[in-house]
Design a protein around this motif. Structure first.
Motif, PDB file in Angstrom:
ATOM      1  N   GLY A  91      38.702  11.643 -38.721  1.00  0.00           N
ATOM      2  CA  GLY A  91      37.671  11.784 -39.734  1.00  0.00           C
ATOM      3  C   GLY A  91      38.169  11.739 -41.163  1.00  0.00           C
ATOM      4  O   GLY A  91      37.464  11.309 -42.058  1.00  0.00           O
ATOM      5  N   CYS A  92      39.381  12.206 -41.415  1.00  0.00           N
ATOM      6  CA  CYS A  92      39.927  12.248 -42.773  1.00  0.00           C
ATOM      7  C   CYS A  92      41.146  11.335 -42.866  1.00  0.00           C
ATOM      8  O   CYS A  92      41.940  11.255 -41.931  1.00  0.00           O
ATOM      9  N   HIS A 137      34.978  21.866 -47.360  1.00  0.00           N
ATOM     10  CA  HIS A 137      33.724  22.607 -47.195  1.00  0.00           C
ATOM     11  C   HIS A 137      32.583  22.033 -48.025  1.00  0.00           C
ATOM     12  O   HIS A 137      31.768  22.766 -48.583  1.00  0.00           O
ATOM     13  N   TRP A 138      32.494  20.702 -48.103  1.00  0.00           N
ATOM     14  CA  TRP A 138      31.464  20.074 -48.923  1.00  0.00           C
ATOM     15  C   TRP A 138      30.430  19.314 -48.116  1.00  0.00           C
ATOM     16  O   TRP A 138      29.304  19.130 -48.571  1.00  0.00           O
ATOM     17  N   ARG A 139      30.757  18.871 -46.934  1.00  0.00           N
ATOM     18  CA  ARG A 139      29.879  17.931 -46.236  1.00  0.00           C
ATOM     19  C   ARG A 139      28.671  18.657 -45.653  1.00  0.00           C
ATOM     20  O   ARG A 139      28.812  19.524 -44.780  1.00  0.00           O
ATOM     21  N   SER A 140      27.478  18.279 -46.098  1.00  0.00           N
ATOM     22  CA  SER A 140      26.264  19.018 -45.732  1.00  0.00           C
ATOM     23  C   SER A 140      25.656  18.577 -44.404  1.00  0.00           C
ATOM     24  O   SER A 140      24.754  19.235 -43.892  1.00  0.00           O
ATOM     25  N   ARG A 141      26.130  17.469 -43.844  1.00  0.00           N
ATOM     26  CA  ARG A 141      25.622  16.989 -42.561  1.00  0.00           C
ATOM     27  C   ARG A 141      26.787  16.467 -41.741  1.00  0.00           C
ATOM     28  O   ARG A 141      27.589  15.683 -42.224  1.00  0.00           O
ATOM     29  N   MET A 142      26.903  16.925 -40.504  1.00  0.00           N
ATOM     30  CA  MET A 142      28.005  16.536 -39.628  1.00  0.00           C
ATOM     31  C   MET A 142      27.454  15.943 -38.345  1.00  0.00           C
ATOM     32  O   MET A 142      26.533  16.504 -37.736  1.00  0.00           O
ATOM     33  N   GLN A 143      28.026  14.827 -37.939  1.00  0.00           N
ATOM     34  CA  GLN A 143      27.677  14.236 -36.655  1.00  0.00           C
ATOM     35  C   GLN A 143      28.873  14.373 -35.722  1.00  0.00           C
ATOM     36  O   GLN A 143      29.943  13.813 -35.972  1.00  0.00           O
ATOM     37  N   TYR A 144      28.683  15.141 -34.663  1.00  0.00           N
ATOM     38  CA  TYR A 144      29.741  15.403 -33.703  1.00  0.00           C
ATOM     39  C   TYR A 144      29.421  14.729 -32.367  1.00  0.00           C
ATOM     40  O   TYR A 144      28.264  14.381 -32.086  1.00  0.00           O
ATOM     41  N   VAL A 145      30.442  14.643 -31.545  1.00  0.00           N
ATOM     42  CA  VAL A 145      30.265  14.298 -30.137  1.00  0.00           C
ATOM     43  C   VAL A 145      30.189  15.607 -29.364  1.00  0.00           C
ATOM     44  O   VAL A 145      31.066  16.470 -29.517  1.00  0.00           O
ATOM     45  N   GLY A 146      29.145  15.778 -28.581  1.00  0.00           N
ATOM     46  CA  GLY A 146      29.027  16.989 -27.781  1.00  0.00           C
ATOM     47  C   GLY A 146      30.019  16.993 -26.633  1.00  0.00           C
ATOM     48  O   GLY A 146      30.219  15.979 -25.960  1.00  0.00           O
ATOM     49  N   PRO A 148      31.679  19.319 -23.095  1.00  0.00           N
ATOM     50  CA  PRO A 148      31.285  20.321 -22.109  1.00  0.00           C
ATOM     51  C   PRO A 148      31.512  21.739 -22.631  1.00  0.00           C
ATOM     52  O   PRO A 148      32.474  22.003 -23.360  1.00  0.00           O
ATOM     53  N   GLY A 149      30.607  22.618 -22.305  1.00  0.00           N
ATOM     54  CA  GLY A 149      30.728  24.000 -22.733  1.00  0.00           C
ATOM     55  C   GLY A 149      30.162  24.266 -24.111  1.00  0.00           C
ATOM     56  O   GLY A 149      30.300  25.366 -24.655  1.00  0.00           O
ATOM     57  N   GLY A 150      29.532  23.248 -24.699  1.00  0.00           N
ATOM     58  CA  GLY A 150      28.934  23.435 -26.018  1.00  0.00           C
ATOM     59  C   GLY A 150      29.868  23.210 -27.186  1.00  0.00           C
ATOM     60  O   GLY A 150      29.491  23.460 -28.334  1.00  0.00           O
ATOM     61  N   ASP A 151      31.097  22.740 -26.927  1.00  0.00           N
ATOM     62  CA  ASP A 151      32.024  22.467 -28.018  1.00  0.00           C
ATOM     63  C   ASP A 151      31.689  21.147 -28.702  1.00  0.00           C
ATOM     64  O   ASP A 151      30.949  20.315 -28.166  1.00  0.00           O
ATOM     65  N   TYR A 152      32.260  20.955 -29.887  1.00  0.00           N
ATOM     66  CA  TYR A 152      32.073  19.736 -30.664  1.00  0.00           C
ATOM     67  C   TYR A 152      33.379  18.961 -30.737  1.00  0.00           C
ATOM     68  O   TYR A 152      34.472  19.534 -30.657  1.00  0.00           O
ATOM     69  N   GLY A 153      33.240  17.644 -30.938  1.00  0.00           N
ATOM     70  CA  GLY A 153      34.425  16.823 -31.114  1.00  0.00           C
ATOM     71  C   GLY A 153      34.173  15.681 -32.072  1.00  0.00           C
ATOM     72  O   GLY A 153      33.022  15.332 -32.373  1.00  0.00           O
ATOM     73  N   VAL A 178      24.333  17.241 -36.154  1.00  0.00           N
ATOM     74  CA  VAL A 178      23.675  16.243 -35.321  1.00  0.00           C
ATOM     75  C   VAL A 178      24.668  15.806 -34.267  1.00  0.00           C
ATOM     76  O   VAL A 178      25.836  15.538 -34.577  1.00  0.00           O
ATOM     77  N   LEU A 179      24.234  15.738 -33.019  1.00  0.00           N
ATOM     78  CA  LEU A 179      25.104  15.299 -31.936  1.00  0.00           C
ATOM     79  C   LEU A 179      24.812  13.848 -31.604  1.00  0.00           C
ATOM     80  O   LEU A 179      23.656  13.418 -31.562  1.00  0.00           O
ATOM     81  N   VAL A 180      25.866  13.084 -31.386  1.00  0.00           N
ATOM     82  CA  VAL A 180      25.724  11.673 -31.045  1.00  0.00           C
ATOM     83  C   VAL A 180      24.861  11.546 -29.791  1.00  0.00           C
ATOM     84  O   VAL A 180      25.085  12.213 -28.786  1.00  0.00           O
ATOM     85  N   GLY A 181      23.839  10.697 -29.879  1.00  0.00           N
ATOM     86  CA  GLY A 181      22.979  10.445 -28.730  1.00  0.00           C
ATOM     87  C   GLY A 181      21.877  11.444 -28.539  1.00  0.00           C
ATOM     88  O   GLY A 181      21.089  11.328 -27.591  1.00  0.00           O
ATOM     89  N   GLN A 182      21.768  12.426 -29.416  1.00  0.00           N
ATOM     90  CA  GLN A 182      20.712  13.420 -29.297  1.00  0.00           C
ATOM     91  C   GLN A 182      19.881  13.439 -30.582  1.00  0.00           C
ATOM     92  O   GLN A 182      20.422  13.261 -31.674  1.00  0.00           O
TER      93      GLN A 182
END
Length: 374
Positions: A91-92, A137-146, A148-153, A178-182
């Protein structure tokens, strides 16, 4: 010698790192037989001596990661994120670079793209934007990959492989997730700029840096200097951010046409701008809408997607005969190409401002003032 014949994925080679290139990497040239080959290197800095591990092979170049630093740049700093390393989160791009040096690298990229693609020699300075003093600590919207177990990636660089991210350091504490695909939670969200509210679709476009809307609106208005009674046009208008403040500037004696290709965003813009009688919203592809308009414009805001406005839209904008165009660009290569098209039609770049709206990444936002050449 082709790249395939020089090295394979996984090979390691020592390299002296050259200048920054567009895309978050540096350029290194290493001997290969009787010639040399180009490696686009991440996690490095100009002037460093590094060990590069090859990650990708193309016909005319390599990609690689600096896995060992033999001679470090004075601009190198410890990465604040433990995942900002080779084979880590993609990401960075610049967590290993001091913030002033990050802005210098971005300025060099913008200047190089303008020179190479538009033939323009421009002294570029990338400005800090309030809201991220340490670049985190600036990004106001994050899109993660969900996970298993509710973690983000988040994904690795140039890969579909996902890295678990317990905490993203560029995400604001209250960032929308926001989660990818959801679908996003909630149909719309409300954003406020200069006391005016804007409804935005939960998965719609809005600048993610907290200081971006005010910074861009101020820059556009300062450069265009719209006057009461003038005819303004806001192209790729989204939910009407620039349209609203253009309307206030031209007053009810002027007019604003707000054009957006996304139907949902255009519908929201209509609601966001409903109190401004001088504004007309139009939904449709910008090039097609412009063909059907029987009007001229005094000032134009052009805020296209990453691929730029392209030649047909540039030509259509020139046909409106504006005195000034404010071009808001998130990709310096697309900006440079479009400035070349404007030059072919008698318009020139007169002012350029660049803003660090995406600290720790290679991305940079520009606002260019384009005017008729004398």
């Amino acid at each position: 010698m082709t790249a395939e014949a020089a090295f394979a994925v996984g090979d390691r080679v020592e390299a002296s790192v050259g200048p920054v290139a567009h895309g978050g990497h540096m350029v290194a040239r290493v001997p290969a037989g009787d010639a040399s080959v180009v490696i686009f290197v991440r996690h490095a800095l100009p002037g460093e001596r590094v060990v590069v591990q090859i990650t990708d092979v193309a016909k005319r170049f390599f990609r690689g990661d600096a896995v060992e630093v033999l001679e470090a740049s004075p601009d190198r700093v410890p990465a604040p994120c433990p995942l900002a390393h080779p084979d880590g989160c993609g990401g960075c791009d610049f967590q290993h670079v001091s913030l002033p040096a990050q802005r210098d690298l971005k300025a060099a990229v913008v200047a190089e793209q303008l020179q190479r693609l538009a033939g323009l020699e421009v002294d570029v300075r990338v400005e800090e934007v309030p809201g991220a003093p340490d670049g985190l600590h600036w990004r106001s919207r994050m899109q993660y990959v969900g996970l298993p177990g509710g973690d983000y990636g988040l994904r690795k660089n140039h890969s579909h492989e996902v890295v678990a991210v317990p905490e993203c350091l560029i995400a604001a504490p209250d960032a929308r997730v926001v989660l990818v695909g959801q679908p996003p939670a909630g149909d719309t969200v409300t954003e406020t700029v200069r006391g005016r509210s804007f409804e935005v679709a939960g998965d719609g476009f809005w600048q993610v840096h907290p200081g971006a809307p005010e910074t861009l609106v101020s820059s556009v208005l300062e450069l265009l200097d719209p006057q009461p009674g003038e005819r303004a046009m806001d192209l790729y208008a989204g939910v009407g951010l620039f349209s609203a403040f253009l309307a206030e500037a031209v007053t009810e004696t002027g007019s604003v046409i707000s054009v957006e290709g996304d139907r949902r965003a255009s519908d929201l813009a209509k609601g966001n701008l409903r109190d401004l009688r001088q504004v007309r919203t139009k939904a449709g592809r910008v090039d097609r809408v412009l063909k059907d308009l029987d009007t001229m414009a005094d000032v134009v805001v052009l805020d296209p997607p990453r691929e730029g406005a392209r030649k047909d839209v540039v030509s259509a904008v020139v046909d409106l005969a504006p005195r000034a165009i404010a071009y808001v660009a998130c990709d310096p290569a697309a900006l440079a190409r479009d400035l070349g098209y404007f030059a072919e039609r008698g318009y020139r770049l007169s002012t350029l401002r660049a803003f660090d709206l995406f600290p720790m990444t290679h991305h940079v936002e520009c606002v260019a003032l384009v005017e008729r050449a004398c």
